[in-house]
Design an enzyme around this catalytic site. Structure first.
Site, PDB file in Angstrom:
ATOM      1  N   CYS A  74       0.510  -0.915   0.128  1.00 26.12           N
ATOM      2  CA  CYS A  74       0.134  -0.184   0.077  1.00 26.12           C
ATOM      3  C   CYS A  74       0.978   0.898   0.097  1.00 26.12           C
ATOM      4  O   CYS A  74       2.040   0.679  -0.381  1.00 26.12           O
ATOM      5  CB  CYS A  74      -0.900  -0.145   1.464  1.00 26.12           C
ATOM      6  SG  CYS A  74      -0.143   0.170   2.805  1.00 26.12           S
ATOM      7  N   TRP A  75       0.693   2.304   0.175  1.00 21.66           N
ATOM      8  CA  TRP A  75       1.141   3.342   0.136  1.00 21.66           C
ATOM      9  C   TRP A  75       3.030   3.406   1.421  1.00 21.66           C
ATOM     10  O   TRP A  75       3.530   3.639   1.110  1.00 21.66           O
ATOM     11  CB  TRP A  75       0.600   5.139   1.327  1.00 21.66           C
ATOM     12  CG  TRP A  75       1.766   5.641   1.252  1.00 21.66           C
ATOM     13  CD1 TRP A  75       1.325   6.786   2.688  1.00 21.66           C
ATOM     14  CD2 TRP A  75       2.326   6.361   0.391  1.00 21.66           C
ATOM     15  NE1 TRP A  75       1.938   7.713   2.301  1.00 21.66           N
ATOM     16  CE2 TRP A  75       2.777   7.964   1.586  1.00 21.66           C
ATOM     17  CE3 TRP A  75       2.850   6.208  -0.920  1.00 21.66           C
ATOM     18  CZ2 TRP A  75       3.832   8.057   0.985  1.00 21.66           C
ATOM     19  CZ3 TRP A  75       4.070   7.030  -1.322  1.00 21.66           C
ATOM     20  CH2 TRP A  75       4.041   8.510  -0.521  1.00 21.66           C
TER      21      TRP A  75
END
Length: 350
Positions: free
Chosen positions: A102-103
Site C-alpha cells: 500500500c502507501w
C-alpha cells in the site's frame, strides 16, 4: 503465512510473485510500481471518507469506519486477489504466492495480507510500501551514470538508431517510448496516453535498475519535458554535461525520414498539430504549411517546418556542455551501428 520483505528482497523475487497494489484507484493512477495489479481495499470515495474521519475524530473512529466499509466486500476482494494470483503465477507457485503493498506498508496491505494468509497463501508484504519504491527510484536517479547522448536535427533517425543499438545488446534508455511522446508538436500522434510525471519517473527507475552502471547507457538528447512528462532533474542535469554524438544526415535523407514517420497520419491530425505552432511559426507561415498539407504538398510543408526545427535544435544545443562528437551517417544500418559503437568505445575508453 505472511512475511515482511524489503523492496530489494522483493525485486529478486519479482519474476515468480504477482504484485498487488491495494491502494485506491486514484493513487494507483498517479503512480505505482511497474507491473503491479490494482485491487483497492478502499476505493477513492471510501478512502476520502475514512481520511476525513481520521482528521476529525482520530484513528479509532477511522479504523471502525474502514472495517464497516470493507466488511461486506471481503468476499469479492478475496476472489479478485485469488484470481490475479492464479493468473500471474508460475506453475511451481500454484497460484498461492503473492506480494502486496500500500502507501507505506501499513494497515491496508496488512489487512489484505491477513485475509489471504487465512486461506493459506504465502504473502510477501513490501516494507515501506510504494513510498519505498519512490525512495529507491530517486536513489537511482542520483547515481552517476555513463550516459552517451545521441543528438541530431529532426529527421536524423535517432529513435531507430536506439532501437538497433538495443537489438545489439547495448544499454538503451528510450525516454520517448516511456513517455509515449516523441517530444514535438507532432509527438503525440500514434501514441498511447502519456503517464503521469510520477509514473514516468517510476518507469525510468524500472529500466535503470536493469542496467550495469559500469557500462554506458545510450539516451536521446531531449528537452527537460517530453510532452507532459518531465525528466527527473538529477538525470537531466547529468545528460546536459555528458558526451554527445551529433548525428549528421543530408537534408534529403532527413525529409524522407520525417515523411516516413509522420506521413502515415491523417491530414487533419497533421494540420491540427501544425496549428499549435502558430505562435512560433507566425500566423502566415502556419497557414502556408497547413495549405500545403491540404494540397498534399509534403515538401512545401517541410519547407516551413524544417527551418523552424533546425533553429529550435540550435538553441537547445547551446545548453549542452559535454564534449561533442559529430558523426555523418549515410543510411547503411549495420555500418551506422558499428560506427556508433566504435565511437562509444572511444568516448568511454572501453
Amino acid at each position: 503465512m505472511t512475511r515482511v520483505v524489503t523492496l530489494e528482497e522483493w525485486l529478486k523475487l519479482k519474476e515468480t510473485l504477482p504484485l498487488v497494489d491495494v491502494r485506491s484507484e486514484g493513487e494507483f493512477a498517479s503512480g505505482h510500481i511497474p507491473g503491479s495489479i490494482n485491487i483497492p481495499l478502499l476505493d477513492n470515495a471510501a478512502r476520502i471518507e475514512v481520511g476525513t474521519l481520521y482528521k476529525q475524530m482520530g484513528k479509532e473512529a477511522a479504523v471502525m469506519k474502514g472495517f464497516k466499509l470493507i466488511g461486506p466486500k471481503f468476499y469479492d476482494l478475496f476472489r479478485e486477489v485469488r484470481k490475479n494470483a492464479k493468473g500471474a503465477a508460475l506453475s511451481q507457485s500454484k497460484g498461492k504466492e503473492l506480494a502486496l503493498y500500500c502507501w507505506r506498508g501499513g494497515m491496508r496491505s496488512n489487512i489484505v495480507a491477513w485475509m489471504m494468509a487465512l486461506a493459506d497463501y504465502d504473502v510477501s508484504l513490501i516494507q515501506g510500501g510504494y513510498k519505498s519504491y519512490r525512495q529507491y527510484a530517486h536513489g537511482l536517479f542520483a547515481q552517476n551514470h555513463k550516459w552517451i547522448i545521441l543528438s541530431g536535427k529532426t529527421g536524423s533517425g535517432k529513435t531507430e538508431l536506439l532501437r538497433q543499438l538495443a537489438a545489439r545488446g547495448e544499454q538503451v534508455l528510450d525516454l520517448e517510448a516511456l513517455a509515449h511522446h516523441k517530444g514535438s508538436a507532432f509527438g503525440h500522434l500514434g501514441e498511447l496516453e502519456q503517464p503521469t510525471v510520477e509514473q514516468f519517473e517510476n518507469k525510468i527507475a524500472w529500466q535503470l535498475r536493469q542496467f550495469d552502471m559500469d557500462k554506458p547507457i545510450w539516451v536521446e538528447s531531449e528537452s527537460r519535458t517530453i510532452g507532459k512528462a518531465r525528466i527527473p532533474d538529477p538525470i537531466f542535469n547529468q545528460m546536459v554535461a555528458m558526451p554527445l554524438i551529433e548525428i549528421e544526415r543530408t537534408e534529403e535523407a532527413r525529409r524522407k525520414l520525417i515523411l516516413d514517420e509522420y506521413g502515415i497520419f491523417p491530414i487533419t491530425a497533421l494540420i491540427e498539430a501544425t496549428e499549435k505552432l502558430e505562435r512560433r511559426l507566425g500566423g502566415d507561415r502556419m497557414k502556408i504549411a497547413c495549405q500545403a498539407l491540404l494540397s498534399e504538398d509534403w515538401q512545401g510543408w517541410l519547407d516551413i517546418l524544417i527551418p523552424y526545427y533546425d533553429k529550435t535544435y540550435a538553441h537547445s544545443r547551446n545548453v549542452r556542455v559535454g564534449a561533442s562528437y559529430p558523426l555523418t551517417l549515410s543510411g547503411n544500418s549495420n555500418e551506422e551501428i558499428n560506427a556508433l559503437m566504435e565511437l562509444s568505445k572511444k568516448i568511454w575508453n572501453q
